[in-house]
Design a protein around this motif. Structure first.
Motif, mmCIF file in Angstrom:
data_model
loop_
_atom_site.group_PDB
_atom_site.id
_atom_site.type_symbol
_atom_site.label_atom_id
_atom_site.label_comp_id
_atom_site.label_asym_id
_atom_site.label_seq_id
_atom_site.Cartn_x
_atom_site.Cartn_y
_atom_site.Cartn_z
ATOM 1 N N LYS A 199 -6.403 11.151 -3.186
ATOM 2 C CA LYS A 199 -5.393 10.233 -2.667
ATOM 3 C C LYS A 199 -5.806 9.700 -1.296
ATOM 4 O O LYS A 199 -5.653 8.507 -1.002
ATOM 5 C CB LYS A 199 -4.047 10.936 -2.574
ATOM 6 C CG LYS A 199 -2.943 10.056 -2.010
ATOM 7 C CD LYS A 199 -1.643 10.818 -1.861
ATOM 8 C CE LYS A 199 -0.579 9.951 -1.177
ATOM 9 N NZ LYS A 199 0.682 10.692 -0.981
ATOM 10 N N THR A 200 -6.351 10.593 -0.462
ATOM 11 C CA THR A 200 -6.818 10.174 0.858
ATOM 12 C C THR A 200 -7.951 9.165 0.751
ATOM 13 O O THR A 200 -8.030 8.193 1.518
ATOM 14 C CB THR A 200 -7.281 11.394 1.670
ATOM 15 O OG1 THR A 200 -6.212 12.345 1.749
ATOM 16 C CG2 THR A 200 -7.708 10.992 3.071
ATOM 17 N N LEU A 201 -8.834 9.364 -0.224
ATOM 18 C CA LEU A 201 -9.942 8.447 -0.439
ATOM 19 C C LEU A 201 -9.438 7.069 -0.853
ATOM 20 O O LEU A 201 -9.920 6.038 -0.353
ATOM 21 C CB LEU A 201 -10.884 9.012 -1.503
ATOM 22 C CG LEU A 201 -12.110 8.149 -1.865
ATOM 23 C CD1 LEU A 201 -13.019 7.994 -0.655
ATOM 24 C CD2 LEU A 201 -12.870 8.781 -3.034
ATOM 25 N N HIS B 106 0.810 -1.217 0.000
ATOM 26 C CA HIS B 106 0.000 0.000 0.000
ATOM 27 C C HIS B 106 0.843 1.266 0.000
ATOM 28 O O HIS B 106 0.537 2.235 -0.720
ATOM 29 C CB HIS B 106 -0.943 -0.010 1.204
ATOM 30 C CG HIS B 106 -2.006 -1.048 1.110
ATOM 31 N ND1 HIS B 106 -2.725 -1.506 2.192
ATOM 32 C CD2 HIS B 106 -2.482 -1.751 0.038
ATOM 33 C CE1 HIS B 106 -3.590 -2.421 1.804
ATOM 34 N NE2 HIS B 106 -3.452 -2.602 0.511
ATOM 35 N N GLU B 107 1.917 1.294 0.786
ATOM 36 C CA GLU B 107 2.755 2.490 0.850
ATOM 37 C C GLU B 107 3.425 2.766 -0.488
ATOM 38 O O GLU B 107 3.485 3.910 -0.947
ATOM 39 C CB GLU B 107 3.806 2.331 1.954
ATOM 40 C CG GLU B 107 3.234 2.278 3.363
ATOM 41 C CD GLU B 107 4.317 2.163 4.409
ATOM 42 O OE1 GLU B 107 5.511 2.149 4.027
ATOM 43 O OE2 GLU B 107 3.981 2.079 5.606
ATOM 44 N N THR B 108 3.918 1.711 -1.113
ATOM 45 C CA THR B 108 4.552 1.873 -2.426
ATOM 46 C C THR B 108 3.538 2.348 -3.456
ATOM 47 O O THR B 108 3.833 3.230 -4.283
ATOM 48 C CB THR B 108 5.181 0.549 -2.885
ATOM 49 O OG1 THR B 108 6.115 0.094 -1.904
ATOM 50 C CG2 THR B 108 5.897 0.710 -4.214
ATOM 51 N N LEU B 109 2.334 1.783 -3.414
ATOM 52 C CA LEU B 109 1.284 2.185 -4.350
ATOM 53 C C LEU B 109 0.914 3.650 -4.154
ATOM 54 O O LEU B 109 0.751 4.390 -5.139
ATOM 55 C CB LEU B 109 0.054 1.301 -4.173
ATOM 56 C CG LEU B 109 -1.171 1.662 -5.017
ATOM 57 C CD1 LEU B 109 -0.835 1.624 -6.502
ATOM 58 C CD2 LEU B 109 -2.337 0.721 -4.720
ATOM 59 N N MET B 110 0.796 4.107 -2.915
ATOM 60 C CA MET B 110 0.439 5.493 -2.658
ATOM 61 C C MET B 110 1.526 6.441 -3.160
ATOM 62 O O MET B 110 1.234 7.516 -3.686
ATOM 63 C CB MET B 110 0.192 5.711 -1.166
ATOM 64 C CG MET B 110 -0.972 4.901 -0.587
ATOM 65 S SD MET B 110 -2.503 4.979 -1.552
ATOM 66 C CE MET B 110 -2.843 6.727 -1.490
ATOM 67 N N ASP B 111 2.793 6.050 -3.012
ATOM 68 C CA ASP B 111 3.893 6.873 -3.527
ATOM 69 C C ASP B 111 3.825 6.986 -5.053
ATOM 70 O O ASP B 111 4.077 8.051 -5.626
ATOM 71 C CB ASP B 111 5.241 6.281 -3.108
ATOM 72 C CG ASP B 111 5.494 6.414 -1.612
ATOM 73 O OD1 ASP B 111 4.842 7.273 -0.981
ATOM 74 O OD2 ASP B 111 6.331 5.652 -1.083
ATOM 75 N N LYS B 112 3.476 5.881 -5.703
ATOM 76 C CA LYS B 112 3.387 5.897 -7.163
ATOM 77 C C LYS B 112 2.192 6.726 -7.622
ATOM 78 O O LYS B 112 2.280 7.448 -8.628
ATOM 79 C CB LYS B 112 3.292 4.470 -7.698
ATOM 80 C CG LYS B 112 4.567 3.663 -7.481
ATOM 81 C CD LYS B 112 4.517 2.311 -8.162
ATOM 82 C CE LYS B 112 5.828 1.571 -7.958
ATOM 83 N NZ LYS B 112 5.929 0.328 -8.736
ATOM 84 N N GLU C 188 0.985 9.298 -6.109
ATOM 85 C CA GLU C 188 1.376 10.706 -5.953
ATOM 86 C C GLU C 188 2.315 11.135 -7.072
ATOM 87 O O GLU C 188 2.232 12.256 -7.570
ATOM 88 C CB GLU C 188 2.049 10.903 -4.593
ATOM 89 C CG GLU C 188 2.366 12.357 -4.292
ATOM 90 C CD GLU C 188 2.843 12.564 -2.871
ATOM 91 O OE1 GLU C 188 3.216 13.712 -2.535
ATOM 92 O OE2 GLU C 188 2.828 11.591 -2.085
ATOM 93 N N PHE C 189 3.210 10.231 -7.485
ATOM 94 C CA PHE C 189 4.122 10.534 -8.595
ATOM 95 C C PHE C 189 3.348 10.808 -9.881
ATOM 96 O O PHE C 189 3.734 11.668 -10.675
ATOM 97 C CB PHE C 189 5.093 9.373 -8.797
ATOM 98 C CG PHE C 189 5.992 9.528 -9.986
ATOM 99 C CD1 PHE C 189 7.108 10.343 -9.927
ATOM 100 C CD2 PHE C 189 5.709 8.869 -11.184
ATOM 101 C CE1 PHE C 189 7.941 10.496 -11.035
ATOM 102 C CE2 PHE C 189 6.533 9.018 -12.290
ATOM 103 C CZ PHE C 189 7.655 9.830 -12.213
ATOM 104 N N TYR C 190 2.243 10.097 -10.075
ATOM 105 C CA TYR C 190 1.422 10.287 -11.270
ATOM 106 C C TYR C 190 0.424 11.438 -11.135
ATOM 107 O O TYR C 190 -0.417 11.630 -12.006
ATOM 108 C CB TYR C 190 0.678 8.996 -11.613
ATOM 109 C CG TYR C 190 1.593 7.875 -12.055
ATOM 110 C CD1 TYR C 190 2.519 8.066 -13.068
ATOM 111 C CD2 TYR C 190 1.527 6.615 -11.448
ATOM 112 C CE1 TYR C 190 3.364 7.049 -13.470
ATOM 113 C CE2 TYR C 190 2.370 5.595 -11.841
ATOM 114 C CZ TYR C 190 3.293 5.816 -12.851
ATOM 115 O OH TYR C 190 4.136 4.791 -13.249
ATOM 116 N N GLY C 191 0.493 12.178 -10.039
ATOM 117 C CA GLY C 191 -0.323 13.380 -9.895
ATOM 118 C C GLY C 191 -1.585 13.218 -9.081
ATOM 119 O O GLY C 191 -2.396 14.149 -9.011
ATOM 120 N N ILE C 192 -1.784 12.078 -8.454
ATOM 121 C CA ILE C 192 -2.982 11.865 -7.630
ATOM 122 C C ILE C 192 -2.666 12.310 -6.206
ATOM 123 O O ILE C 192 -1.900 11.653 -5.487
ATOM 124 C CB ILE C 192 -3.424 10.390 -7.661
ATOM 125 C CG1 ILE C 192 -3.778 9.992 -9.096
ATOM 126 C CG2 ILE C 192 -4.603 10.156 -6.734
ATOM 127 C CD1 ILE C 192 -4.167 8.543 -9.254
#
Length: 254
Positions: free
Chosen positions: A48-50, A31-37, A39-43
Motif C-alpha cells: 500500500k505504501t508503494l 488519491h485518498e479515496t483510492l487508498m481507502d478502497k 485497504e478495504f480490498y486487503g492491500i
C-alpha cells in the motif's frame, strides 16, 4: 449482457440502457479515496505504501516547442489526483476505484464496467420509467461522492425493444435534463441499436473494410507477400473478427 437483454425482451420485460461518459475519468481519481478502497480490498503494509508513493510523489510540467532552444516550459507541479495514463498499473487502479459502483443500484439493474466505459441496463415492466430515473440518480450521487463528474452531454439512454414494439414511446417520463435519448449507441467499439439487429455496426464494418481492401490492392504490387499478410491481419482481419460472436449471426451479416 446481450443474452441478458434478449432474455428480458423474450419475457416481455422493458429494458433500457444508459451509456455513461465521465469527464477526464483517469485524471480525477482522488488519491485518498483510492487508498481507502485499496485497504478495504486487503492491500495493506508495504505494498500500500508503494502504491501511495507511486501516485503521490510525482511531478509534471508542460513543454511547448520542437527543440530545446525554442521550447518553453511551465513550472513543475505536484500531481495531486489521477492515475497515470499509458502505464500498465494505471488502468488497473481505475477499475478498483469504481468497483463498488454496482452496489448502488437495485437488483433489477445490471452494470458493465470496462475502464471508464459504463453501461447500465434495467429490466422491469412495472414502473419502468421511475426505475430508470431512480437508478440514474443513485449512480450520479455515487459519482459525486467519489469526486467524479458525469458528462451529461455525452451520456445517452437507449431503450431496447423487439421489432414489433410500438413506436409510441413516452420519453418524458424517463428523460433527464441533458441526457440524449438515442436509437443506437457505441460501447466498447460495437454499435448497439435498439433492436440489436447489428445493421448499423455491420454497415460501419463494411465501410472500413472497403477502405482497407482498396489500400491493400494499391500496394500489393510494391510490397512483399509477408508485408501484405501483416497489413491484412492488422487492418482487415482484426475488423472482421472483433465482436463476431455477437454480430456474426445477424441476418445482415449473411
Amino acid at each position: 449482457m446481450i443474452n441478458g437483454i434478449l432474455t428480458e425482451l423474450n419475457d416481455n420485460q422493458m429494458v433500457g440502457g444508459r451509456f455513461c461518459d465521465l469527464q477526464n475519468a483517469f485524471d480525477c481519481v482522488n488519491h485518498e479515496t483510492l487508498m481507502d478502497k485499496l485497504e478495504f480490498y486487503g492491500i495493506q503494509g508495504k505494498f500500500k505504501t508503494l502504491i501511495k508513493s507511486y501516485l503521490t510523489e510525482g511531478f509534471q510540467k508542460v513543454t511547448l516547442g520542437n527543440t530545446i532552444e525554442n521550447s518553453k516550459s511551465s513550472k513543475w507541479k505536484q500531481i495531486r489526483k489521477g492515475v497515470p495514463q499509458g502505464s500498465i498499473f494505471g488502468p488497473l487502479l481505475f477499475p478498483i476505484y469504481i468497483n463498488d459502483l454496482p452496489s448502488t443500484t437495485e437488483k433489477d439493474v445490471k452494470m458493465i464496467l470496462y475502464a471508464d466505459d459504463i453501461l447500465i441496463t434495467g429490466a422491469n415492466k412495472r414502473d419502468f420509467n421511475e426505475n430508470c430515473k431512480k437508478s440514474f440518480q443513485d449512480i450520479n450521487a455515487w459519482f459525486i461522492n467519489n469526486r467524479l463528474t458525469l458528462n451529461f452531454n455525452k451520456t445517452q439512454f437507449l431503450e431496447f425493444r423487439t421489432n414489433h414494439y410500438s413506436n409510441d414511446i413516452i420519453q418524458s417520463a424517463y428523460d433527464i435534463k441533458g441526457i440524449t435519448i438515442v436509437t443506437e449507441a457505441r460501447f466498447l467499439g460495437l454499435t448497439l441499436d435498439n433492436t440489436l439487429s447489428w445493421k448499423k455496426h455491420i454497415e460501419q464494418v463494411v465501410s472500413k473494410m472497403c477502405s482497407a481492401c482498396y489500400a491493400l490492392r494499391n500496394i500489393k504490387s510494391v510490397v512483399k507477400e509477408d508485408t501484405l499478410k501483416m497489413i491484412y491481419f492488422a487492418h482487415i482481419h482484426s475488423l472482421l473478427s472483433y465482436g463476431t460472436i455477437l454480430w456474426g449471426n445477424s441476418s445482415y451479416a449473411i
